[in-house]
Design an enzyme around this catalytic site. Structure first.
Site, PDB file in Angstrom:
ATOM      1  N   ASP A 165       0.759  -1.031   0.087  1.00 27.88           N
ATOM      2  CA  ASP A 165      -0.188  -0.325  -0.111  1.00 27.88           C
ATOM      3  C   ASP A 165       0.730   0.972  -0.366  1.00 27.88           C
ATOM      4  O   ASP A 165       0.242   2.412  -0.381  1.00 27.88           O
ATOM      5  CB  ASP A 165      -1.022  -0.057   1.511  1.00 27.88           C
ATOM      6  CG  ASP A 165       0.089   0.213   2.912  1.00 27.88           C
ATOM      7  OD1 ASP A 165       0.699  -0.466   2.593  1.00 27.88           O
ATOM      8  OD2 ASP A 165      -1.053  -0.065   3.706  1.00 27.88           O
ATOM      9  N   HIS A 166       2.098   1.045   0.624  1.00 27.92           N
ATOM     10  CA  HIS A 166       2.703   2.107   0.224  1.00 27.92           C
ATOM     11  C   HIS A 166       3.712   2.807  -0.643  1.00 27.92           C
ATOM     12  O   HIS A 166       3.163   4.090  -1.554  1.00 27.92           O
ATOM     13  CB  HIS A 166       3.820   2.411   1.429  1.00 27.92           C
ATOM     14  CG  HIS A 166       3.675   2.590   2.463  1.00 27.92           C
ATOM     15  ND1 HIS A 166       2.285   1.529   3.562  1.00 27.92           N
ATOM     16  CD2 HIS A 166       3.571   3.323   3.972  1.00 27.92           C
ATOM     17  CE1 HIS A 166       2.305   1.865   5.107  1.00 27.92           C
ATOM     18  NE2 HIS A 166       2.489   3.245   4.909  1.00 27.92           N
ATOM     19  N   ASP A 183       3.904  -1.278  10.846  1.00 29.32           N
ATOM     20  CA  ASP A 183       3.397  -0.260  10.719  1.00 29.32           C
ATOM     21  C   ASP A 183       2.935   0.791  12.587  1.00 29.32           C
ATOM     22  O   ASP A 183       2.173   0.190  13.013  1.00 29.32           O
ATOM     23  CB  ASP A 183       2.276  -0.063   9.769  1.00 29.32           C
ATOM     24  CG  ASP A 183       2.500   1.137   9.324  1.00 29.32           C
ATOM     25  OD1 ASP A 183       2.989   1.316   8.072  1.00 29.32           O
ATOM     26  OD2 ASP A 183       1.548   2.180  10.045  1.00 29.32           O
ATOM     27  N   ARG A 207      -0.513  12.645   9.976  1.00 32.58           N
ATOM     28  CA  ARG A 207       1.064  13.549  10.625  1.00 32.58           C
ATOM     29  C   ARG A 207       0.766  14.667   9.708  1.00 32.58           C
ATOM     30  O   ARG A 207       1.029  14.311   8.248  1.00 32.58           O
ATOM     31  CB  ARG A 207       1.821  11.970  10.265  1.00 32.58           C
ATOM     32  CG  ARG A 207       2.192  10.873  10.981  1.00 32.58           C
ATOM     33  CD  ARG A 207       3.116  10.422  11.473  1.00 32.58           C
ATOM     34  NE  ARG A 207       2.977   9.745  12.269  1.00 32.58           N
ATOM     35  CZ  ARG A 207       3.496   8.174  12.442  1.00 32.58           C
ATOM     36  NH1 ARG A 207       3.557   7.075  11.160  1.00 32.58           N
ATOM     37  NH2 ARG A 207       3.526   7.198  13.472  1.00 32.58           N
ATOM     38  N   SER A 210       6.865   7.080  13.348  1.00 34.85           N
ATOM     39  CA  SER A 210       7.330   5.554  12.539  1.00 34.85           C
ATOM     40  C   SER A 210       7.641   4.254  13.249  1.00 34.85           C
ATOM     41  O   SER A 210       8.378   4.262  13.961  1.00 34.85           O
ATOM     42  CB  SER A 210       7.101   5.513  10.541  1.00 34.85           C
ATOM     43  OG  SER A 210       8.434   5.421  11.115  1.00 34.85           O
ATOM     44  N   ARG A 247       9.331   2.083  11.501  1.00 35.59           N
ATOM     45  CA  ARG A 247      10.746   1.628  10.359  1.00 35.59           C
ATOM     46  C   ARG A 247      11.587   1.464  10.794  1.00 35.59           C
ATOM     47  O   ARG A 247      12.080   2.908  11.764  1.00 35.59           O
ATOM     48  CB  ARG A 247      10.331   3.291   8.883  1.00 35.59           C
ATOM     49  CG  ARG A 247      11.064   4.440   9.901  1.00 35.59           C
ATOM     50  CD  ARG A 247      10.995   5.505   8.354  1.00 35.59           C
ATOM     51  NE  ARG A 247       9.781   5.741   8.432  1.00 35.59           N
ATOM     52  CZ  ARG A 247       9.078   7.038   7.623  1.00 35.59           C
ATOM     53  NH1 ARG A 247       9.393   7.906   7.444  1.00 35.59           N
ATOM     54  NH2 ARG A 247       7.580   7.061   7.942  1.00 35.59           N
TER      55      ARG A 247
HETATM   56  C1  MIC Z   1       4.430   6.299   8.779  1.00 34.17           C
HETATM   57  O1  MIC Z   1       2.727   6.822   8.718  1.00 34.17           O
HETATM   58  O2  MIC Z   1       4.746   7.168   8.736  1.00 34.17           O
HETATM   59  C2  MIC Z   1       4.339   4.717   7.751  1.00 34.17           C
HETATM   60  C3  MIC Z   1       4.855   4.986   6.081  1.00 34.17           C
HETATM   61  O3  MIC Z   1       3.118   4.189   7.645  1.00 34.17           O
HETATM   62  C4  MIC Z   1       5.075   4.327   8.513  1.00 34.17           C
HETATM   63  C5  MIC Z   1       5.799   3.088   8.213  1.00 34.17           C
HETATM   64  C6  MIC Z   1       6.700   3.260   6.681  1.00 34.17           C
HETATM   65  O4  MIC Z   1       7.833   4.185   7.589  1.00 34.17           O
HETATM   66  O5  MIC Z   1       7.394   1.940   6.755  1.00 34.17           O
HETATM   67  C7  MIC Z   1       4.659   3.880  10.217  1.00 34.17           C
HETATM   68  O6  MIC Z   1       4.026   4.188  10.242  1.00 34.17           O
HETATM   69  O7  MIC Z   1       4.967   3.098  10.775  1.00 34.17           O
HETATM   70 FE1  SF4 Z   2       0.103   4.633   5.387  1.00 35.66          FE
HETATM   71 FE2  SF4 Z   2       1.105   5.155   7.633  1.00 35.66          FE
HETATM   72 FE3  SF4 Z   2      -0.521   6.860   6.101  1.00 35.66          FE
HETATM   73 FE4  SF4 Z   2      -1.451   5.521   6.829  1.00 35.66          FE
HETATM   74  S1  SF4 Z   2       0.102   6.784   8.270  1.00 35.66           S
HETATM   75  S2  SF4 Z   2      -1.930   6.770   4.937  1.00 35.66           S
HETATM   76  S3  SF4 Z   2      -0.159   3.139   7.457  1.00 35.66           S
HETATM   77  S4  SF4 Z   2       1.794   6.333   4.666  1.00 35.66           S
END
Ligand code: MIC
Ligand code: SF4
Length: 646
Positions: free
Chosen positions: A64-65, A119, A380, A538, A540
């Site tokens: 999805d990313h 995630d 965010r 996140s 990550r």
């Molecule tokens: C995000 O919203 O920051 C992400 C991208 O979904 C991350 C995961 C990632 O960095 O791949 C998260 O929330 O953990």
């Molecule tokens: Fe995707 Fe993270 Fe954004 Fe949710 S917050 S939509 S999981 S990038």
């Protein structure tokens, strides 16, 4: 003594430990979800552990990313994930099926279960009455290989909801923004937020999921709601009523803390740039010009939310200077909206419909223009996360987003004069799981395919006794993992390639960092110094693996965010805490620090003596490592540890 819901779920899943705040507990995990941006590492790590098949009841690998596919790299990752899921007995959610959290809520989440996800917004599942926790990839891989989840028992906070929201203008998003204003981005650290009280019954499962989703922004371990008649209604509509069971706290349940929220008093709120806790009532800041609006993300892209947006846009035209982008959260939502002609209403008004994916939320397209104001229904708004460093990103609910798109200015939805329809959850959702590939029974002929951008997970050497290293960067409070390891369309495609992605570490803060770290590595590595809540955001693990690859030996801060601290330990980086805040003030970037006899400090007292060789003084730091964490640090991280103990 009565029990709260957390205690009830943990008791059933407890493998070892005492359910007392701070005590180490081992929990059996039922479900694991991975997404592609963190999932390639997770599945490479699972492969490196060497187990044939996942040991949990349900594992789902979502894509999805990383969906832009501006080169072969994303598509190669998708193929790797598909073949790895087939090989190891996981479900595979194909690109196009939707955002992991929305799809998981629809098709897998179930009351009373424990889920882990690679995630940070995995707690979305808490809307269903389950414990759903965001973790790093390696943590998830070891759990899929059969290990229990080990955590320090969090405090359980009761969020006592009374009254009802003034819907439809004010939504669940305003509830969580109100809590962010009250508690800040570190207010939930070490806590599980359990929602209770008479106000709960007025919230649907998807509304609850919006609230638990953004509990991640509070730093909470997770958040959850009871499982009640609304939960049953949702599961029934998804054709999964067999998964329902009632889960409510006992009347005399005990909590570590209680916070009261009167839903009737919640206002239309927005998080202003550049932090989800920089919250104000919309009326206080009304009048500013709006250039872009984005609606979607795992926070606010359910069917009722999207239908409300479509009905509000119907028959209207967006102003000349406003760009509106919409990502329906899942294929289920997208297909239902399409079949009902609602996508047509969005298109006719001038909206740009994107695919069911994270999209602009993680800077995968949809970056605002220079200095532009972007209003988003996301979770965010860290500086630069949208892809444009000088853009101003505001977070608010989908109704407010739509009103602001139509008006071209920041305005409280109650002051805009629009009719906002009341949309309820449907009695049945359209169920078409053809993008959800079930696990295979016989995997003997499956070959895992890895493209040229997919590289091995690097492993750290065991901790050395004396660390002598330069402070390469001194940072302030609330440094995010987006600051440490940026995402976005330029960097995300390298998630499977640590040598390549390590060139971007701290890029938006200091673009000389990775070059300087590479130079320092030859001389024994480097140290990072930070303030409070270091590594928020996140899950990550790249924000730990890439610094480890660059030779970072230790991070010394005032306090850590939960997932990032675990990721640092999993990859063998010492997570150290200042004993006295004044020592933070005294250190400067460029100082050379010597951590004396690190090995015995890890094994013993946990107090490390640090000599600032540049300024010639001594100070103490601590690590607070538990038994398991000590072992991991000594061995150079979880991967070498798990391999060694196999
Ligand atoms: C995000 O919203 O920051 C992400 C991208 O979904 C991350 C995961 C990632 O960095 O791949 C998260 O929330 O953990
Ligand atoms: Fe995707 Fe993270 Fe954004 Fe949710 S917050 S939509 S999981 S990038």
């Amino acid at each position: 003594m009565g029990k709260n819901i957390v205690q009830k779920i943990f008791e059933v899943h407890k493998v070892y430990g005492e359910l007392a705040p701070g005590a180490l507990i081992g929990l059996k995990v039922d479900q694991v979800l991975t997404q592609d941006a963190t999932g390639t590492m997770t599945w490479l790590e699972f492969e490196a552990i060497g187990i044939d098949r996942v040991q949990v009841e349900t594992a789902v690998s979502y894509v999805d990313h990383n969906m832009l596919q501006s080169s072969f790299m994303n598509a190669d990752d998708h193929q790797f994930l598909r073949t790895a899921a087939a090989k190891f007995g996981a479900w595979f959610s194909k690109p196009g099926n939707g955002i992991c959290h929305q799809v998981h809520l629809e098709r897998f989440a179930a009351p009373g279960k424990i889920a882990l996800g690679t995630d940070s917004h995995t707690p979305t599942g808490g809307g269903m009455g389950m414990i759903a926790i965001g973790v790093g990839g390696l943590e998830a891989a070891t759990v899929m290989a059969g290990a229990p989840l080990e955590i320090a028992m969090p405090k359980v906070v009761k969020i006592n909801l009374t009254g009802t929201l003034r819907k439809p203008h004010i939504t669940a998003m305003d509830v969580i923004l109100t809590l962010l204003k009250m508690l800040t981005v570190k207010g939930g650290v070490g806590k599980i937020l359990e929602y209770a009280g008479p106000g709960v019954a007025s919230l649907t499962v998807t509304e609850r999921a919006t609230i638990t989703n953004m509990g991640a922004e509070l730093g909470a371990t997770t958040s959850l709601f009871p499982s009640d008649a609304n939960t049953l209604k949702f599961l029934k509509a998804e054709g999964r009523e067999k998964k329902w069971k009632e889960l409510i706290a006992d009347a005399d349940a005990n909590y570590d803390e209680v916070i009261d929220v009167d839903l009737s008093a919640v206002e239309s709120m927005t998080a202003q740039p550049h932090s989800p806790d920089n919250v104000a009532a919309i009326r206080e800041i009304a009048g500013r010009r709006v250039d872009q609006v984005c609606i979607g993300s795992c926070t606010n892209s359910s069917y009722p939310a999207m239908k409300t947006v479509a009905l509000m846009l119907k028959g209207k035209t967006l102003p000349e200077c406003v760009n509106l982008m919409i990502n329906p959260g899942s294929k289920q939502v997208y297909e239902m909206l399409s079949r009902e002609g609602l996508i047509a209403d969005m298109i006719a008004a001038g909206a740009r419909i994107l695919e069911s994916s994270c999209g602009p939320c993680i800077g995968m397209g949809g970056a605002p223009g220079s200095g532009h104001v972007s209003i988003r229904s996301f979770n965010r708004n860290f500086q630069g996360r949208s892809g444009t460093k000088d853009a101003s990103v505001y977070l608010t609910n989908p109704v407010a987003c739509t009103v602001m798109a139509l008006k071209g200015e920041i305005i409280d939805p109650r002051d805009a004069g629009y009719n906002v329809p009341v949309v309820s959850e449907p009695d049945s959702f359209l169920i078409n799981d053809n993008l959800l590939i079930p696990p295979k029974a016989d995997t003997s002929n499956v070959v895992i395919v890895k493209g040229p951008n997919i590289k091995e997970v690097p492993v750290k050497t065991p901790l050395s006794s004396d660390i002598k290293a330069e402070v390469l960067l001194k940072l302030g409070n609330n440094i995010t993992t987006d600051d440490i390891m940026p995402a976005g369309s330029k960097v995300l495609p390298f998630r499977s390639n640590i040598p390549a992605i390590s060139e971007f570490v701290f890029e938006n803060i200091d673009n000389t960092f990775s070059r300087r770290a590479n130079e320092a590595r030859e001389k024994g590595g480097a140290i990072i110094v930070g303030g409070e809540n270091y590594g928020q955001g996140s899950s990550r693990e790249h924000a730990a693996i890439a610094p480890m690859y660059l030779g970072i030996q230790a991070v010394i801060v005032k306090s850590f965010a939960r997932i990032h601290r675990a990721n640092l330990i999993n990859f063998g980086i010492l997570p150290l805490l200042f004993k006295s805040e004044q020592d933070y003030d005294r250190i400067e970037q460029g100082d050379v620090l010597e951590v004396k006899d690190a090995l015995s400090a890890v094994k013993g007292s946990q107090t490390f003596t640090v000599v600032n060789q540049t300024k010639e003084y001594i100070f103490d730091v601590t690590a607070n490592l538990n038994l398991r964490e000590k072992e991991l640090i000594l061995k150079g991280g979880l991967l070498s540890h798990t391999r060694g103990s196999k």
